[in-house]
Design a protein around this motif. Structure first.
Motif: not given
Length: 277
Positions: A97-114, A122-127
């Motif tokens: 499991s991993l977490a990203i916390v905060g605004q979901v806006v372009p400069h946070k690069r949430v889409l890049k994380l996904l 290798d395995f299934t992640l829980s995000v």
């Protein structure tokens, strides 16, 4: 202002007004700088106004980059309230499991994380993406993130904006922050307190947190190097991850309020505007 020794401004938007009042009162003015600007216009204005300051206390060296070179500066991170983030004895965390916390806006690069998560095969992640707007109020970027999450082969959970992020951090092994620019990165420290291992982007305030804490990895981009860092962490032995979690919680104490308060006072003294150095 005349009855005070020094004026500290805690917002760049109010800086011109506060700076003018301080000069009229003949008092030194220090800017507490805890934000960054994505465009050049804001940085240029800040550079100009900073010439009239007695000094700047920034949350990171990167945040202080726009300040004029002649101005005294000190880096003092923000204090973070840690108690509610501390893990329970024998804390149980969701697998991979991993977490990203905060605004979901372009400069946070949430889409890049996904996209980086999708590259891990290798395995299934829980995000957990904590901080997205509720349905019906999501921006176009948040909608793109939501659609991407739905199509992912990994388990992606979108959590609406909440004041209780502690439970999500305590449930995760890793906290990720790969923002393009970040003056500080409070949620990374909260993650450390919760026992999360941080993976952050280079050249931001979050990198400075990892360096100060002595725990975490810095990636050069939000693409292949992030995917490899995620994969590399989760193939570690469970005992190693457990030891790293304990180390993370201990390192968060470097951001305790009493310690940071002492650093702040020392910064003011070094600037020669508040007592002797």
């Amino acid at each position: 202002m005349k009855s005070y020794d020094i004026v500290v401004c805690f917002g760049t938007w109010e800086l011109l007004e506060v700076l003018t009042a301080a000069r009229l009162a003949r008092k030194p003015c220090v800017l507490d700088l805890h934000e960054t600007f994505s465009g050049t216009g804001g940085n240029k204005i800040l550079n100009l106004l900073s010439r009239f300051l007695s000094g700047v206390i920034a949350t990171s060296a990167g945040a202080a980059n726009p300040i004029h070179s002649t101005v005294k500066r000190c880096v003092v991170p923000r204090p973070v309230s840690l108690t509610r983030f501390l893990p329970e004895p024998h804390q149980v965390r969701a697998q991979n499991s991993l977490a990203i916390v905060g605004q979901v806006v372009p400069h946070k690069r949430v889409l890049k994380l996904l996209e980086a998560v999708d590259a891990v095969e290798d395995f299934t992640l829980s995000v957990s993406i904590v901080g997205i707007s509720p349905l019906g109020f999501r921006s176009s970027y948040e909608q793109v993130v939501s659609r991407h999450a739905e199509k992912s082969r990994h388990q992606i959970v979108l959590v609406d904006k909440t004041d209780n992020v502690a439970e999500h951090l305590k449930n995760a092994y890793v906290v990720v922050n790969v923002s393009e620019h970040e003056a500080f990165g409070r949620t990374v420290i909260e993650g450390l307190a919760a026992g999360c291992f941080p993976i952050v982007s280079s050249g931001t305030g979050t990198e400075e947190i990892v360096v100060r804490a002595g725990v975490g990895w810095v990636v050069s981009d939000a693409g292949g190097s992030l995917s490899e860092a995620i994969r590399r962490y989760f193939i570690l032995p469970e005992l190693t991850k457990s030891e790293m979690s304990v180390e993370a919680t201990q390192s968060a104490q470097k951001y305790a309020s009493d310690l940071i308060a002492g650093e702040y006072l020392s910064a003011l003294k070094k600037m020669g505007v508040f007592g002797a150095a």
